[in-house]
Design an enzyme around this catalytic site. Structure first.
Site, short mmCIF file in Angstrom:
data_model
loop_
_atom_site.label_atom_id
_atom_site.label_comp_id
_atom_site.label_asym_id
_atom_site.label_seq_id
_atom_site.Cartn_x
_atom_site.Cartn_y
_atom_site.Cartn_z
N GLY A 91 0.80 -1.22 0.00
CA GLY A 91 0.00 0.00 0.00
C GLY A 91 0.84 1.28 0.00
O GLY A 91 1.86 1.34 0.67
N SER A 92 0.43 2.31 -0.72
CA SER A 92 1.27 3.47 -0.89
C SER A 92 0.51 4.63 -1.54
O SER A 92 -0.71 4.56 -1.71
CB SER A 92 2.49 3.09 -1.74
OG SER A 92 2.07 2.29 -2.83
#
Length: 218
Positions: free
Chosen positions: A187-188
């Site tokens: 996730g980012s």
């Protein structure tokens, strides 16, 4: 017009197109799943390991997928798959479009415009969730592209799980719009700064597809 594939070399496994830089995570996971499956018939312990190991390997294959895209025509296209988290006017007249990438999204990022990579800077920082306001101080890689619109800044931001950003290109590389430029593991967030006078075509909450969704409006 075909796009350059300089940045598109990929790892591969069983015919699945995988993101370059996936091997350090994928190979141990797939190897564990394969060995446990082979031993499952003769060992109860191996059978107990086989199910979660196989599920994890399948999840890794899904996460590190790197599908081909038909690149959209337009001045500025999305560098990331995800959801538009915020659209903010900046002090210098630019507009920041922040795109949140969940673990379910493709995490290979693409060049928003054609041009030349003027700089690629790694900035150390924290690892709070990418949807948190404090994520602006997270580990990140700052890109500057020299384009027909002038200097375009793009920032890859690591999240709570994504603790490794893998740039594919060095300074001085010529890129075509939609070329693969790097990977953020798990996730980012990706921030794209549009020059003053460029109108934003997306809105908060809208889903984006790297190389496909147009960010600006004529």
């Amino acid at each position: 017009m075909p796009h350059s594939q300089t940045s598109a070399s990929r790892d591969s496994l069983a015919g699945v197109r995988l993101a370059r830089g996936a091997s350090p995570w994928l190979l141990p996971t797939v190897a564990t799943a394969a060995v446990s499956l082979l031993r499952a018939r003769r060992s109860g312990a191996a059978k107990a390991v086989a199910v979660p190991a196989t599920a994890l390997a399948a999840g890794m294959l899904w996460f590190f997928r790197d599908p081909e895209r038909e690149i959209t025509q337009g001045r500025v296209i999305s560098p990331a798959d995800g959801v538009v988290q915020s659209i903010m006017p900046w002090k210098d007249g630019r507009t920041r479009v922040a795109i949140f990438m969940s673990p379910l999204n493709v995490h290979v990022n693409r060049a928003p415009l054609s041009g030349e990579v003027m700089s690629v800077e790694h900035v150390p920082g924290g690892f709070v969730p990418a949807f948190n306001k404090e994520s602006e101080n997270n580990e990140r890689v700052v890109w500057h592209f020299d384009t027909e619109l002038g200097d375009i800044e793009m920032i890859q931001i690591a999240g709570a799980v994504a603790r490794r950003i893998v740039p594919y290109l060095p300074q001085g590389t010529k890129v075509e719009q939609g070329d693969r430029i790097g990977l953020i593991r798990f996730g980012s967030r990706v921030d794209l700064y549009l020059p003053e006078g460029v109108e934003v075509a997306v809105e908060v909450g809208q889903k984006t597809v790297a190389g496909v969704t147009r960010i600006d409006r004529d």
